[in-house]
Write a protein that holds these residues in place. Structure first.
Motif, short mmCIF file in Angstrom:
data_model
loop_
_atom_site.label_atom_id
_atom_site.label_comp_id
_atom_site.label_asym_id
_atom_site.label_seq_id
_atom_site.Cartn_x
_atom_site.Cartn_y
_atom_site.Cartn_z
N PHE A 1 0.85 -1.20 0.00
CA PHE A 1 0.00 0.00 0.00
C PHE A 1 0.88 1.25 0.00
N LYS A 2 1.84 1.29 0.92
CA LYS A 2 2.73 2.44 1.02
C LYS A 2 3.56 2.62 -0.26
N ASP A 3 4.16 1.54 -0.73
CA ASP A 3 5.03 1.62 -1.90
C ASP A 3 4.27 2.03 -3.15
N THR A 4 3.08 1.50 -3.31
CA THR A 4 2.27 1.82 -4.49
C THR A 4 1.91 3.29 -4.51
N LEU A 5 1.59 3.83 -3.36
CA LEU A 5 1.15 5.22 -3.31
C LEU A 5 2.28 6.21 -3.35
N GLN A 6 3.47 5.80 -2.97
CA GLN A 6 4.59 6.72 -2.99
C GLN A 6 5.27 6.79 -4.35
#
Length: 124
Positions: free
Chosen positions: A111-116
């Motif tokens: 989730f974090k990696d995709t959004l960053q």
């Protein structure tokens, strides 16, 4: 801060469901955490509605998560201001039942990696 639109709230409900379900079963304590946070943030009722719908349908979290993430990527500019709230809620849900298990941590990290990362669109 603007409130997230209905589409983002629904997508986040799907992500929260995927996280709760990824270790095999949605636990009551995870649902309780979600209810508590929603009670403190009435604007987020659509998150709960979406979560409940996916729970009733008993959807595969590995299919729901990518679909929801596509909505976040498509609405990145609007959604970005809400990421800290969303990430905090995911971590609270994951910690609620026996701490964060590897499957849950992987989903949170994704989730974090995709959004960053930047969204790259390929012209067809």
């Amino acid at each position: 801060m603007d409130l997230p639109n209905k589409e983002l709230q629904e997508a986040f409900g799907k992500v929260a469901y995927a996280l709760a379900k990824i270790d095999g079963k949605v636990q009551q304590v995870e649902i309780d955490v979600l209810h508590k946070v929603i009670a403190e943030n009435e604007w987020a009722n659509e998150v709960l509605s979406s979560f409940n719908k996916e729970t009733q349908l008993d959807e595969d979290p590995n299919k729901i998560f990518p679909k929801a993430m596509r909505i976040f990527r498509e609405n990145n500019n609007e959604a970005a201001q809400h990421y800290p709230f969303f990430i905090d809620l995911l971590e609270k849900i994951a910690e609620a039942h026996d701490g964060i298990v590897p499957e849950e941590q992987k989903l949170i990290d994704l989730f974090k990696d995709t959004l960053q990362g930047p969204v790259i669109r390929i012209k067809t």
